[in-house]
Write a protein that holds these residues in place. Sequence first.
Motif, mmCIF file in Angstrom:
data_model
loop_
_atom_site.group_PDB
_atom_site.id
_atom_site.type_symbol
_atom_site.label_atom_id
_atom_site.label_comp_id
_atom_site.label_asym_id
_atom_site.label_seq_id
_atom_site.Cartn_x
_atom_site.Cartn_y
_atom_site.Cartn_z
ATOM 1 N N SER A 88 0.826 -1.202 0.000
ATOM 2 C CA SER A 88 0.000 0.000 0.000
ATOM 3 C C SER A 88 0.865 1.259 0.000
ATOM 4 N N ALA A 89 1.911 1.259 0.822
ATOM 5 C CA ALA A 89 2.819 2.416 0.877
ATOM 6 C C ALA A 89 3.398 2.729 -0.496
ATOM 7 N N ASN A 90 3.720 1.688 -1.257
ATOM 8 C CA ASN A 90 4.341 1.880 -2.567
ATOM 9 C C ASN A 90 3.358 2.348 -3.630
ATOM 10 N N GLN A 91 2.072 2.449 -3.265
ATOM 11 C CA GLN A 91 1.096 3.016 -4.192
ATOM 12 C C GLN A 91 0.372 4.216 -3.579
ATOM 13 N N ASP A 92 1.036 4.850 -2.622
ATOM 14 C CA ASP A 92 0.476 6.041 -1.977
ATOM 15 C C ASP A 92 0.666 7.240 -2.907
ATOM 16 N N PRO A 93 -0.423 7.855 -3.375
ATOM 17 C CA PRO A 93 -0.283 8.987 -4.309
ATOM 18 C C PRO A 93 0.412 10.194 -3.694
ATOM 19 N N GLU A 94 0.443 10.294 -2.370
ATOM 20 C CA GLU A 94 1.156 11.398 -1.740
ATOM 21 C C GLU A 94 2.667 11.273 -1.942
ATOM 22 N N ARG A 95 3.168 10.061 -2.103
ATOM 23 C CA ARG A 95 4.609 9.831 -2.284
ATOM 24 C C ARG A 95 4.965 9.598 -3.743
ATOM 25 N N PHE A 96 4.023 9.051 -4.519
ATOM 26 C CA PHE A 96 4.267 8.742 -5.928
ATOM 27 C C PHE A 96 3.217 9.456 -6.769
ATOM 28 N N PRO A 97 3.383 10.789 -6.944
ATOM 29 C CA PRO A 97 2.309 11.613 -7.499
ATOM 30 C C PRO A 97 2.226 11.608 -9.028
ATOM 31 N N GLU A 98 3.212 11.044 -9.713
ATOM 32 C CA GLU A 98 3.222 11.137 -11.177
ATOM 33 C C GLU A 98 2.212 10.163 -11.780
ATOM 34 N N GLY A 99 1.064 10.682 -12.215
ATOM 35 C CA GLY A 99 0.023 9.822 -12.761
ATOM 36 C C GLY A 99 -0.556 8.938 -11.674
ATOM 37 N N SER A 100 -1.191 7.861 -12.087
ATOM 38 C CA SER A 100 -1.741 6.925 -11.106
ATOM 39 C C SER A 100 -0.617 6.053 -10.546
ATOM 40 N N PRO A 101 -0.480 5.983 -9.217
ATOM 41 C CA PRO A 101 0.587 5.158 -8.641
ATOM 42 C C PRO A 101 0.370 3.669 -8.872
ATOM 43 N N ALA A 102 -0.834 3.277 -9.322
ATOM 44 C CA ALA A 102 -1.095 1.870 -9.623
ATOM 45 C C ALA A 102 -0.595 1.492 -11.011
ATOM 46 N N PHE A 157 2.206 1.300 -14.192
ATOM 47 C CA PHE A 157 3.633 1.075 -14.401
ATOM 48 C C PHE A 157 4.196 2.134 -15.340
ATOM 49 N N HIS A 158 5.081 2.991 -14.799
ATOM 50 C CA HIS A 158 5.761 4.010 -15.587
ATOM 51 C C HIS A 158 7.258 3.855 -15.362
ATOM 52 N N PRO A 159 7.983 3.207 -16.280
ATOM 53 C CA PRO A 159 9.407 2.913 -16.048
ATOM 54 C C PRO A 159 10.261 4.127 -15.739
ATOM 55 N N GLY A 160 9.852 5.315 -16.221
ATOM 56 C CA GLY A 160 10.642 6.509 -15.975
ATOM 57 C C GLY A 160 10.170 7.328 -14.792
ATOM 58 N N ARG A 161 9.298 6.793 -13.960
ATOM 59 C CA ARG A 161 8.724 7.540 -12.839
ATOM 60 C C ARG A 161 9.851 8.076 -11.947
ATOM 61 N N PRO A 162 9.993 9.402 -11.809
ATOM 62 C CA PRO A 162 11.109 9.956 -11.030
ATOM 63 C C PRO A 162 11.135 9.501 -9.572
ATOM 64 N N SER A 163 9.958 9.283 -8.984
ATOM 65 C CA SER A 163 9.901 8.950 -7.559
ATOM 66 C C SER A 163 10.077 7.460 -7.273
ATOM 67 N N ALA A 164 10.208 6.633 -8.309
ATOM 68 C CA ALA A 164 10.245 5.177 -8.120
ATOM 69 C C ALA A 164 11.275 4.715 -7.087
ATOM 70 N N PRO A 165 12.503 5.261 -7.079
ATOM 71 C CA PRO A 165 13.490 4.765 -6.105
ATOM 72 C C PRO A 165 13.152 5.017 -4.649
ATOM 73 N N GLN A 166 12.094 5.778 -4.378
ATOM 74 C CA GLN A 166 11.694 6.011 -2.990
ATOM 75 C C GLN A 166 10.873 4.845 -2.419
ATOM 76 N N HIS A 167 10.659 3.804 -3.206
ATOM 77 C CA HIS A 167 9.840 2.683 -2.749
ATOM 78 C C HIS A 167 10.442 2.032 -1.496
ATOM 79 N N VAL A 168 9.588 1.298 -0.794
ATOM 80 C CA VAL A 168 10.039 0.570 0.396
ATOM 81 C C VAL A 168 9.896 -0.933 0.190
ATOM 82 N N ALA A 169 10.107 -1.368 -1.051
ATOM 83 C CA ALA A 169 9.986 -2.793 -1.361
ATOM 84 C C ALA A 169 10.940 -3.639 -0.524
ATOM 85 N N PHE A 170 12.105 -3.068 -0.187
ATOM 86 C CA PHE A 170 13.083 -3.800 0.625
ATOM 87 C C PHE A 170 13.003 -3.411 2.107
ATOM 88 N N GLY A 171 11.942 -2.713 2.477
ATOM 89 C CA GLY A 171 11.803 -2.291 3.856
ATOM 90 C C GLY A 171 12.531 -0.983 4.114
#
Length: 407
Positions: free
Chosen positions: A320-334, A336-350
């Motif tokens: 859920s955190a990785n699809q929070d529009p407040e953190r990933f605002p470029e388009g719909s966070p659901a 897939f946009h390979p060039g999304r600038p905010s992508a590296p802010q994900h918490v996939a690895f905790g």
Amino acid sequence: MESVDTDVQAGPILDYPFHRPSAIEVPPVYDELRQRCPVAHVRLPSGDEGFVVSRYDDVHTVLSDARFSRAATTAPGAPQLTRTPPLAGGLFTMDPPEHTRLRRLVSKEFTFRRVQNLRPRIQELTDGLLDAMERQGAPADLNTALAFPLPVMVICELLGVPFEDRDKFRGWSDAFVSLTSHSPEEVAAQRKGMIDYLAALIRRKREEPGGDLMSALVAAHDEEGRLTEHELITMGITLLVAGHETTVSMIGKCVLTLLRHPEHLAALREHPEHLDHAVEELLRINPIGDGGPLRVTLEDVEIAGTHIPKGSAVLAAICSANQDPERFPEGSPADFHPGRPSAPQHVAFGHGPHFCLGAPLARAELQIVIGSLVRRFPGLRLAEDVDKLHLTEGMMVHGLERLPVTW
């Protein structure tokens, strides 16, 4: 869907894990929870009650704040995620400073520099598996051909575990990451099997040490007393399970995402220099599970205006955190946009002290696998409709049951 009351304490208790409508969606309830009920009151598979935190900033807090304890999950009477208590004495069930002591013993094996040195070997193993897949011909199950054997090969080489025992690992690992797919008796039997196997492996490493990580850990126990025998066995289990189970599921789901977006696949073929960033977006949008490991509060805590009492079970919903529009605002966070600038802010690895030890290795494997598939199989595509694909159920780690491809 039943609406969610904003007063968590007085509102409905939701059953966790939440429903997933398909192999390519996270539970849609998270969209509503983030907006209206960011700390949701849930009933866990064990029957215990707890809380699921769904917003990015709050998940960040739970993952890094010492008031949310992993070690407390093993205390007598602590709320449990499943009907089988967690295995104490390992990285997943320790807090600093004990966790720091054990993590330091193995962290040098997973540094960026160490993994860079491993990349040629990972590429060699990948090429060999793809050679075999090509010889066998299309269609093929990419899970069987690549996604499962590669991470197992890599972690076996790293630890010094015989690859021919891989089928045993699958059964053991599935039991260790079970939510509801195994009975407590089945989990106990599989857990005992893995403990006995690691104990025997440790005896062999004492007699014939090698240059592998398990030999180094045995020496750390025997010669330096830096970990107990139980910690040694538990460390082996942790590395073996975590070292392949999550990457197996991630490879399959990330490749599926690309196959569902052939325009992005073609763009990566034209611009391979964009691969590393694309992998970060793939990691963001493809969670390995709904929430991180369970934590228990050591004192009363307030999150998002909600009072969480001491001794409560709390799950940080990474997906859920990785699809929070407040953190990933470029388009719909659901999306897939390979060039999304905010992508590296994900918490996939905790995040925080328990940030995934194997993150550099997992990234390397994903980059090598995707880069190799893009180069070698320009016509790679799904061999069946995506709605015929399914994720494993009743597990903490969600992987595709199969991934049929053709080219």
